[in-house]
Design an enzyme around this catalytic site. Structure first.
Site, PDB file in Angstrom:
ATOM      1  N   ALA A   3      55.018  45.241  66.344  1.00  0.00           N
ATOM      2  CA  ALA A   3      55.629  44.561  67.492  1.00  0.00           C
ATOM      3  C   ALA A   3      54.850  43.314  67.917  1.00  0.00           C
ATOM      4  O   ALA A   3      55.444  42.341  68.384  1.00  0.00           O
ATOM      5  CB  ALA A   3      55.753  45.528  68.664  1.00  0.00           C
ATOM      6  N   THR A   4      53.536  43.330  67.775  1.00  0.00           N
ATOM      7  CA  THR A   4      52.765  42.149  68.173  1.00  0.00           C
ATOM      8  C   THR A   4      53.165  40.944  67.341  1.00  0.00           C
ATOM      9  O   THR A   4      53.398  39.853  67.861  1.00  0.00           O
ATOM     10  CB  THR A   4      51.251  42.431  68.038  1.00  0.00           C
ATOM     11  OG1 THR A   4      50.892  43.451  68.976  1.00  0.00           O
ATOM     12  CG2 THR A   4      50.430  41.185  68.322  1.00  0.00           C
TER      13      THR A   4
ATOM     14  N   CYS B 258      45.592  49.083  74.517  1.00  0.00           N
ATOM     15  CA  CYS B 258      45.044  47.810  74.042  1.00  0.00           C
ATOM     16  C   CYS B 258      43.910  47.302  74.918  1.00  0.00           C
ATOM     17  O   CYS B 258      43.096  46.516  74.481  1.00  0.00           O
ATOM     18  CB  CYS B 258      46.143  46.758  73.974  1.00  0.00           C
ATOM     19  SG  CYS B 258      47.520  47.280  72.963  1.00  0.00           S
TER      20      CYS B 258
ATOM     21  N   THR C  72      54.416  39.816  50.254  1.00  0.00           N
ATOM     22  CA  THR C  72      54.945  40.951  49.490  1.00  0.00           C
ATOM     23  C   THR C  72      55.259  42.100  50.431  1.00  0.00           C
ATOM     24  O   THR C  72      54.440  42.470  51.266  1.00  0.00           O
ATOM     25  CB  THR C  72      53.910  41.404  48.438  1.00  0.00           C
ATOM     26  OG1 THR C  72      53.646  40.304  47.578  1.00  0.00           O
ATOM     27  CG2 THR C  72      54.428  42.576  47.634  1.00  0.00           C
TER      28      THR C  72
ATOM     29  N   ASN D 224      55.329  49.623  78.837  1.00  0.00           N
ATOM     30  CA  ASN D 224      54.441  50.553  78.136  1.00  0.00           C
ATOM     31  C   ASN D 224      53.482  51.281  79.067  1.00  0.00           C
ATOM     32  O   ASN D 224      52.925  52.314  78.704  1.00  0.00           O
ATOM     33  CB  ASN D 224      53.640  49.818  77.056  1.00  0.00           C
ATOM     34  CG  ASN D 224      52.873  48.634  77.607  1.00  0.00           C
ATOM     35  OD1 ASN D 224      53.457  47.748  78.233  1.00  0.00           O
ATOM     36  ND2 ASN D 224      51.575  48.603  77.397  1.00  0.00           N
TER      37      ASN D 224
ATOM     38  N   GLN E 274      58.656  50.244  73.090  1.00  0.00           N
ATOM     39  CA  GLN E 274      58.654  51.586  73.685  1.00  0.00           C
ATOM     40  C   GLN E 274      60.050  52.190  73.775  1.00  0.00           C
ATOM     41  O   GLN E 274      60.186  53.343  74.175  1.00  0.00           O
ATOM     42  CB  GLN E 274      58.041  51.530  75.105  1.00  0.00           C
ATOM     43  CG  GLN E 274      56.580  51.153  75.152  1.00  0.00           C
ATOM     44  CD  GLN E 274      55.664  52.270  74.657  1.00  0.00           C
ATOM     45  OE1 GLN E 274      56.089  53.419  74.496  1.00  0.00           O
ATOM     46  NE2 GLN E 274      54.408  51.946  74.397  1.00  0.00           N
TER      47      GLN E 274
ATOM     48  N   HIS F  87      55.330  52.811  64.640  1.00  0.00           N
ATOM     49  CA  HIS F  87      54.409  53.883  65.041  1.00  0.00           C
ATOM     50  C   HIS F  87      54.682  54.430  66.433  1.00  0.00           C
ATOM     51  O   HIS F  87      54.074  55.419  66.847  1.00  0.00           O
ATOM     52  CB  HIS F  87      52.950  53.425  64.906  1.00  0.00           C
ATOM     53  CG  HIS F  87      52.468  52.519  65.988  1.00  0.00           C
ATOM     54  ND1 HIS F  87      51.737  52.981  67.056  1.00  0.00           N
ATOM     55  CD2 HIS F  87      52.594  51.194  66.165  1.00  0.00           C
ATOM     56  CE1 HIS F  87      51.422  51.960  67.837  1.00  0.00           C
ATOM     57  NE2 HIS F  87      51.934  50.866  67.321  1.00  0.00           N
TER      58      HIS F  87
END
Lengths: 395, 126
Positions: free
Chosen positions: A76-77, A329, A244, A156, A184, A206
């Site tokens: 997401a970042t 974070c 890739t 979040n 989220q 994740h």
């Protein structure tokens, strides 16, 4: 340390990979698996490409998108950076005014700050006390030169769920692109980007029981909704994101998306019941404050501040229950949460905040242990504090 | 210390889990002192209570609002100096508890609350 000794209630930070997902991923790694480069023009490459495109369809189905509108990213970042910088640059000839909120994830706020340093003008809209955007204030902030707004779906830290339908409708009326950080929300609540007025949407695997290191950006297929690439080197992903493709991770996010779609209602009901159980078990403690909406938010997150308690001591006293004292974070920074400060919490209350993240594998027993630990910790820490500390903290 | 190291030593965890000296003095003493100090920047607060029999620290209790290191350090201080001569306590320096509990240097300011509190106690006794 044995992970089984812990009670995991930090599902908003990350989730464990579903066993079926892990097995599918392993099948794409070895000599007998789909290890080929999807760009290679031979049978092994084409087989890997088939896996990649199947996963793209699985993920697209989860959010109501067309598969061709999904761009693979590392999470997401990266998606947030690509969407915000890429769209702002693409539309910069029309205007350089952007809108967001100070309660967004750092992946969004830091990206906007970087653009501001490059000459863009950013309007930060403060949330209401429940964390939600004031729609009237939002529409008033839109200008002729506004090109992009970025509003997260589920916060979040607090679980506040923005009215994306309404925000997107305002954006469409004013010809402003809407980017939604849905890290989220995806896999937890129903999203249909074809029905909802969303132009760009960031997600990561994740958070919905897929692997770390893989995410996606949804880019609406319209001439006015394009992003300039941030990276160059091969023209992968329709020129938007070269590199890739990690077949095993893409295989993982695809299956995790399919499982999330199948289990969405079941998961929602499960975590809703556990959140009610958790709040019922601690709400009688005096001096508690819910951060975010008391009702109507995402049920997997319960963020509570306690008067007269130091957050770091509370975190340690809660062990073996694993929770967050802020977003994962910035948990090590020692600073109180900027999101909670933006909601108007004073430093003491923001520092005492604990975010319980409830997930698919949480059990009633987990919640009961958390209740017992939390109540004991709060009572004990308050009992041992100098009287003035309790008074000043709760003032 | 790196980000993946446990920020708390085993002794810090042990003391924090069993704060047996937290609270108030259990009885009246011929000579006693109560002092409170705070660290305005971080909001930490510490209160020490001493009960003396002649020159001996018969009982020592604390109340604290702050991080686990502060609470564990206060517990260590009380447990260490109970039964000692008051002059030993006056000689206490924060560095000793920081070494014993492996407290990170960033917490030095907070640990100095212990020294400050003892100084105020001594002033009350003299």
């Amino acid at each position: 340390m044995n992970p089984n000794e812990f009670i995991y209630l930090d599902y908003a930070a990350t989730t464990p990979v579903e066993p079926a997902v892990a097995a599918a991923m392993a099948g794409a790694l070895g000599i007998d698996g789909n290890f080929g480069n999807p760009s290679s023009n031979h049978p092994l490459g084409r087989k890997s490409l088939q896996v990649v495109e199947h996963a793209r369809e699985q993920l697209a189905a989860l959010i109501g998108a067309s598969a061709r509108d999904i761009v693979w990213t590392s999470g997401a970042t990266e998606s947030d950076n690509m969407a915000i910088i890429g769209a702002a640059r693409f539309r910069s000839s029309k205007g350089m005014h952007l809108i967001s909120m100070p309660v967004e994830h750092k992946a969004v706020t830091d990206t906007f700050s970087a653009l501001a340093a490059q000459g863009y003008e950013v309007t930060w809209l403060s949330p209401k006390s429940d964390g939600l955007l004031d729609l009237g204030q939002f529409e008033l902030a839109l200008r002729e030169d506004t090109q992009l707004a970025s509003i997260m779906y589920v916060n979040n830290e607090t679980g506040a769920m923005q009215d994306i339908e309404a925000i997107g409708s305002i954006c469409r009326k004013h010809n402003v692109l809407l980017h939604v950080d849905a890290a989220q929300a995806v896999g937890k609540t129903s999203i249909d980007v074809h029905k909802m007025p969303i132009d760009l949407l960031s997600l990561t695997a994740h958070k919905f029981y897929g692997p770390k290191g893989i995410g996606a950006l949804y880019v609406a297929d319209r001439p006015d909704c394009k992003i300039e690439p941030l990276l160059f080197g091969g023209g992968h992903e329709r020129g938007m994101r070269p590199g890739t493709l990690p077949v095993h991770q893409i295989c993982g996010i695809g299956l995790a998306a399919e499982i999330a779609q199948q289990r969405m209602t079941e998961d929602w009901l499960h975590i809703s019941a556990l959140r009610r159980r958790l709040w019922s078990g601690i709400r009688e403690l005096p001096g508690l404050h819910i951060n975010g909406p008391a009702e109507g938010g995402f049920p997997g997150i319960l963020n509570v501040s306690a008067e007269g308690v130091d957050g770091e001591s509370l975190m340690l006293a809660l062990q073996p229950v694993c929770v967050a004292s802020g977003s994962a974070c910035n948990a090590r920074s020692g600073e109180s949460s900027y999101v909670l400060r933006a909601l108007g919490r004073d430093d003491h209350l923001a520092q005492s905040a604990i975010r319980f993240g409830i997930g698919r594998h949480s059990s009633e027993q987990d919640i009961d242990i958390a209740i017992e630990r939390y109540c004991t910790a709060i009572t004990t820490l308050r009992k041992f504090a100098p009287p003035a500390a309790v008074q000043e903290s709760s003032a | 210390m790196t980000d993946y190291d446990d920020p708390y030593s085993a002794l810090t965890r042990e003391l924090f889990a069993e704060l047996s000296h937290a609270g108030d003095l259990s009885r009246n003493y011929p000579l006693s002192a109560l002092a409170g100090v705070d660290e305005s920047a971080a909001g930490a607060k510490l209160q020490l209570a001493l009960g003396l029999r002649e020159a001996t620290v018969a009982e020592m209790r604390f109340r604290a609002f702050g991080c686990p290191h502060l609470l564990a350090a206060a517990e260590w201080l009380c447990a260490t100096y109970e039964g000692h001569n008051i002059n030993d306590l006056v000689e206490f320096r924060a560095v000793s508890v920081m070494r014993a509990l492996d407290i990170p240097v960033q917490k030095t300011g907070r640990m100095l609350l212990l020294e400050d509190c003892i100084t105020v106690c001594k002033r009350h006794l003299s």
